[in-house]
Design an enzyme around this catalytic site. Sequence first.
Site, PDB file in Angstrom:
ATOM      1  N   LYS A 113      45.142 -23.148   6.930  1.00 46.03           N
ATOM      2  CA  LYS A 113      45.781 -23.680   6.058  1.00 46.03           C
ATOM      3  C   LYS A 113      47.249 -24.092   6.614  1.00 46.03           C
ATOM      4  O   LYS A 113      47.813 -25.217   6.274  1.00 46.03           O
ATOM      5  CB  LYS A 113      46.270 -22.638   4.781  1.00 46.03           C
ATOM      6  CG  LYS A 113      46.901 -23.118   3.740  1.00 46.03           C
ATOM      7  CD  LYS A 113      47.261 -22.086   2.615  1.00 46.03           C
ATOM      8  CE  LYS A 113      47.964 -22.473   1.530  1.00 46.03           C
ATOM      9  NZ  LYS A 113      48.260 -21.540   0.497  1.00 46.03           N
ATOM     10  N   ALA A 114      47.603 -23.179   7.545  1.00 43.51           N
ATOM     11  CA  ALA A 114      48.982 -23.506   8.259  1.00 43.51           C
ATOM     12  C   ALA A 114      48.825 -24.731   8.934  1.00 43.51           C
ATOM     13  O   ALA A 114      49.854 -25.299   9.134  1.00 43.51           O
ATOM     14  CB  ALA A 114      49.554 -22.084   8.874  1.00 43.51           C
TER      15      ALA A 114
ATOM     16  N   LYS B  90      52.498 -14.626   4.157  1.00 41.73           N
ATOM     17  CA  LYS B  90      53.264 -15.160   5.383  1.00 41.73           C
ATOM     18  C   LYS B  90      53.077 -16.624   5.548  1.00 41.73           C
ATOM     19  O   LYS B  90      53.868 -17.525   5.928  1.00 41.73           O
ATOM     20  CB  LYS B  90      52.908 -14.314   6.591  1.00 41.73           C
ATOM     21  CG  LYS B  90      53.550 -15.056   7.953  1.00 41.73           C
ATOM     22  CD  LYS B  90      52.762 -15.654   8.569  1.00 41.73           C
ATOM     23  CE  LYS B  90      53.280 -16.414   9.777  1.00 41.73           C
ATOM     24  NZ  LYS B  90      52.350 -17.396  10.458  1.00 41.73           N
TER      25      LYS B  90
ATOM     26  N   GLY C  34      47.467 -14.102  13.811  1.00 39.85           N
ATOM     27  CA  GLY C  34      48.375 -13.384  12.906  1.00 39.85           C
ATOM     28  C   GLY C  34      47.795 -12.093  12.391  1.00 39.85           C
ATOM     29  O   GLY C  34      48.719 -10.869  12.590  1.00 39.85           O
TER      30      GLY C  34
ATOM     31  N   ASP D 241      46.541 -27.555  21.050  1.00 43.32           N
ATOM     32  CA  ASP D 241      46.813 -26.344  20.331  1.00 43.32           C
ATOM     33  C   ASP D 241      47.959 -26.712  19.407  1.00 43.32           C
ATOM     34  O   ASP D 241      48.276 -27.742  19.454  1.00 43.32           O
ATOM     35  CB  ASP D 241      47.307 -25.266  21.583  1.00 43.32           C
ATOM     36  CG  ASP D 241      47.717 -23.936  20.663  1.00 43.32           C
ATOM     37  OD1 ASP D 241      47.354 -23.698  19.872  1.00 43.32           O
ATOM     38  OD2 ASP D 241      48.849 -23.494  21.269  1.00 43.32           O
TER      39      ASP D 241
ATOM     40  N   SER E 261      43.380 -24.193  17.156  1.00 42.30           N
ATOM     41  CA  SER E 261      44.489 -23.078  16.937  1.00 42.30           C
ATOM     42  C   SER E 261      43.900 -21.525  16.337  1.00 42.30           C
ATOM     43  O   SER E 261      42.830 -21.653  15.860  1.00 42.30           O
ATOM     44  CB  SER E 261      45.524 -23.361  15.997  1.00 42.30           C
ATOM     45  OG  SER E 261      46.659 -22.310  15.916  1.00 42.30           O
TER      46      SER E 261
ATOM     47  N   GLU F 283      45.350 -10.291  13.747  1.00 43.38           N
ATOM     48  CA  GLU F 283      45.071  -9.364  14.836  1.00 43.38           C
ATOM     49  C   GLU F 283      46.365  -8.824  15.317  1.00 43.38           C
ATOM     50  O   GLU F 283      46.627  -7.708  15.611  1.00 43.38           O
ATOM     51  CB  GLU F 283      44.406 -10.099  15.666  1.00 43.38           C
ATOM     52  CG  GLU F 283      43.041 -10.544  15.587  1.00 43.38           C
ATOM     53  CD  GLU F 283      43.100 -11.600  14.479  1.00 43.38           C
ATOM     54  OE1 GLU F 283      41.764 -12.033  14.275  1.00 43.38           O
ATOM     55  OE2 GLU F 283      43.926 -12.314  14.188  1.00 43.38           O
TER      56      GLU F 283
ATOM     57  N   ASP G 240      50.521 -24.086  17.526  1.00 37.53           N
ATOM     58  CA  ASP G 240      51.885 -23.441  17.648  1.00 37.53           C
ATOM     59  C   ASP G 240      52.531 -23.564  19.335  1.00 37.53           C
ATOM     60  O   ASP G 240      52.000 -23.317  20.152  1.00 37.53           O
ATOM     61  CB  ASP G 240      51.997 -21.937  17.253  1.00 37.53           C
ATOM     62  CG  ASP G 240      51.516 -21.973  15.668  1.00 37.53           C
ATOM     63  OD1 ASP G 240      52.005 -22.713  14.869  1.00 37.53           O
ATOM     64  OD2 ASP G 240      50.408 -21.279  15.423  1.00 37.53           O
TER      65      ASP G 240
ATOM     66  N   SER H 133      45.980 -19.946  14.656  1.00 32.81           N
ATOM     67  CA  SER H 133      46.483 -19.546  13.340  1.00 32.81           C
ATOM     68  C   SER H 133      45.654 -20.131  12.067  1.00 32.81           C
ATOM     69  O   SER H 133      44.934 -20.410  12.470  1.00 32.81           O
ATOM     70  CB  SER H 133      47.760 -20.406  13.317  1.00 32.81           C
ATOM     71  OG  SER H 133      48.681 -20.228  14.256  1.00 32.81           O
TER      72      SER H 133
END
Length: 344
Positions: free
Chosen positions: A224-225, A182, A143, A99, A219, A145, A101, A221
Site C-alpha cells: 500500500k505504501a 503507521k 517494518g 527499490d 520493496s 520485522e 525507500d 515496505s
Amino acid sequence: SDGTRATFIKRGACIHRRNPASSAPSWLSLPMSVVAAATRATTSVAARPAALRSSAFATGASAALRAAQGPCVGAGRASGPVAVRALRNFDYPEAILFDCDGVLCETERDGHRVTFNMTFKEAGLEHEWSVEQYGELLKIGGGKERMTHYFSSCAGEEPFATQFPEDNDARRDFIMSLHLRKTDLFLDVVRAGELPLRPGVRRLVKEALANGAKVAVCSTSSEKAVKGIVATMLPEFADQIPVFAGDVVPCKKPAPDIYNLAAAHLGVNPARCVVIEDTRIGLLAGKAAGMRVCVTKSIYSEDEDFSSADVVFDCIGEENDERFSFQDLTTPGAFWQGDDGTTE
C-alpha cells in the site's frame, strides 16, 4: 561505410574490421573506446526497440566511428553507418527494477521513522526511534520485522513485557495493527508532498520505458505504501510500473525472492535486469537473483559496504547533471564487472 554487414574481431585493445570488398586479409583497427561509444549508440538494428533504431546514429559515437574508419574502408563510396552484427553481445536491459525507500525518494529518516514514532505514541508505547537508532534498525528488512526485532531487544518493556509476552498470533496481530496504522500516517506524509523524488528518478524511468524496457518497483515496505509513492510521485507512469512489495514473498531482502518474483512476472531474463538499490541488503538481494546492481547511496547508507556492487553513485542525476542514463546500461558495458572483478 557502405552499409555492408561487417565482421569484427577483438584483438588486444582494438576491434578489427575486415574489409568486405577485399578477398585479402585487410583489417581496420578501431580503438575499444571508439567501439564502446558507438555500441552504446547502436546494437544490431533489427534487434533494437523502435525508439532506439530511429536514433542509432544520432550521437557523436557514430561520427567517431566514421572518423576512425578513414579512407581504408570503402574509400570513394557514399558514407553511411556500419551495420554491426555482433560485438560481444551488447544488450540493453530488459527491465529496470527500483527499490523504493531511499531510491525513489528519501523516505526513511523523515518519513518512515517519524511515522513509526507517531504510531508508538498513539498506542501509548514509550518508544521513540532516534535518527541514529533507526539507521541501525534498517539492517532488518520490513517494518513488521523491524518492530518485532526492536521490541524483542527490550522485552522488559511494553508491549512485550506483559501485553504480548508470548510469540503467538496475538502478538503478530498487534504488530500488524501497528504497521497498518503507521502505513496510513506515512501515506499522509507522502500525499502532502513532503518527500520529493530523488534526482534523476523520473528521467531514468522515462528513458527506460521509451526504449522498450520494463520498469518495476521491488520493496520490503508495505504494498500500500509503495503503490502510494508511485501513484503520487510518478503519476504519469504509474499504470506502467508494477509494484512487488510487502508480504508477497516469504523471505525479504537480503533474500532474492522479491527480485525473482519480479523477473518471473515480467517475463525477463534476470541477467538482463538492472537493479537500482541504496542499501547493502538490497544489493545482496539483487546479486543473489543474478542481476546487475547499481547503487545510489542514500542518507542512511553512506558508509555501508558496497564492494560487490557493479557501480556506485551518489544519485542518478537530473539531465545535464546525470551520473548515468539508460543508454549507459548495456551488458556488457563500462559499468559492469566481469567474473574476475575486472570491467567488461
